[in-house]
Design a protein around this motif. Structure first.
Motif, PDB file in Angstrom:
ATOM      1  N   TYR A  12       3.508  23.886-128.261  1.00 34.14           N
ATOM      2  CA  TYR A  12       4.227  22.654-128.588  1.00 34.14           C
ATOM      3  C   TYR A  12       3.566  21.954-129.771  1.00 34.14           C
ATOM      4  N   LYS A  13       2.246  21.874-129.762  1.00 28.26           N
ATOM      5  CA  LYS A  13       1.514  21.195-130.830  1.00 28.26           C
ATOM      6  C   LYS A  13       1.759  21.847-132.190  1.00 28.26           C
ATOM      7  N   LYS A  14       2.030  23.128-132.217  1.00 31.09           N
ATOM      8  CA  LYS A  14       2.301  23.826-133.480  1.00 31.09           C
ATOM      9  C   LYS A  14       3.686  23.466-134.030  1.00 31.09           C
ATOM     10  N   LEU A  15       4.637  23.188-133.148  1.00 28.39           N
ATOM     11  CA  LEU A  15       6.017  22.931-133.572  1.00 28.39           C
ATOM     12  C   LEU A  15       6.282  21.478-133.981  1.00 28.39           C
ATOM     13  N   THR A  16       5.552  20.563-133.414  1.00 27.68           N
ATOM     14  CA  THR A  16       5.858  19.152-133.617  1.00 27.68           C
ATOM     15  C   THR A  16       5.695  18.672-135.062  1.00 27.68           C
ATOM     16  N   PRO A  17       4.602  18.991-135.773  1.00 27.95           N
ATOM     17  CA  PRO A  17       4.463  18.462-137.134  1.00 27.95           C
ATOM     18  C   PRO A  17       5.638  18.821-138.051  1.00 27.95           C
ATOM     19  N   VAL A  18       6.113  20.038-137.975  1.00 30.20           N
ATOM     20  CA  VAL A  18       7.230  20.477-138.816  1.00 30.20           C
ATOM     21  C   VAL A  18       8.507  19.722-138.450  1.00 30.20           C
ATOM     22  N   SER A  19       8.666  19.395-137.174  1.00 26.76           N
ATOM     23  CA  SER A  19       9.878  18.688-136.746  1.00 26.76           C
ATOM     24  C   SER A  19       9.909  17.248-137.278  1.00 26.76           C
ATOM     25  N   LEU A  20       8.748  16.671-137.561  1.00 23.73           N
ATOM     26  CA  LEU A  20       8.662  15.294-138.052  1.00 23.73           C
ATOM     27  C   LEU A  20       9.060  15.146-139.520  1.00 23.73           C
ATOM     28  N   GLU A  21       8.741  16.149-140.318  1.00 27.76           N
ATOM     29  CA  GLU A  21       8.870  16.051-141.774  1.00 27.76           C
ATOM     30  C   GLU A  21      10.242  15.604-142.272  1.00 27.76           C
ATOM     31  N   PRO A  22      11.360  16.180-141.789  1.00 29.39           N
ATOM     32  CA  PRO A  22      12.664  15.774-142.328  1.00 29.39           C
ATOM     33  C   PRO A  22      13.028  14.308-142.052  1.00 29.39           C
TER      34      PRO A  22
END
Length: 93
Positions: free
Chosen positions: A20-30
């Motif tokens: 989960y921690k790997k996926l969250t930063p990318v989801s925030l960017e847009p």
């Protein structure tokens, strides 16, 4: 006006939570989201702290925070988080 998402997390499967921690930063960017606080330690100066992790996210505004939370990318990550932990999410702003 910025909006903040405060998250209290209790982890019961650290291995899955790491995914989960790997996926969250990318989801925030847009959505212009960023981490202000990510993790530990938390020291209670008053009251009690009974959680494993504290996260504070900042967004440009409330609408962007809600768009992120409801986005397809975050919903995929959320399913992983729900299998690894329990959490309380609070939106301020």
């Amino acid at each position: 006006m910025p909006a903040y998402c405060l998250v209290e997390i209790d982890i019961h499967n650290m291995e899955v939570y790491e995914e989960y921690k790997k996926l969250t930063p990318v989801s925030l960017e847009p959505f212009g989201g960023k981490f202000v606080i990510r993790g530990l330690p938390v020291e209670a100066l008053e009251g009690k702290w009974n959680h494993d992790r504290l996260v504070l996210l900042e967004f440009p505004n409330r609408e962007k925070a809600l768009e992120w939370y409801n986005s397809e990318n975050y919903q995929k990550a959320k399913k992983i988080r729900e299998n690894a932990s329990s959490a309380n999410f609070f939106l301020v702003g």
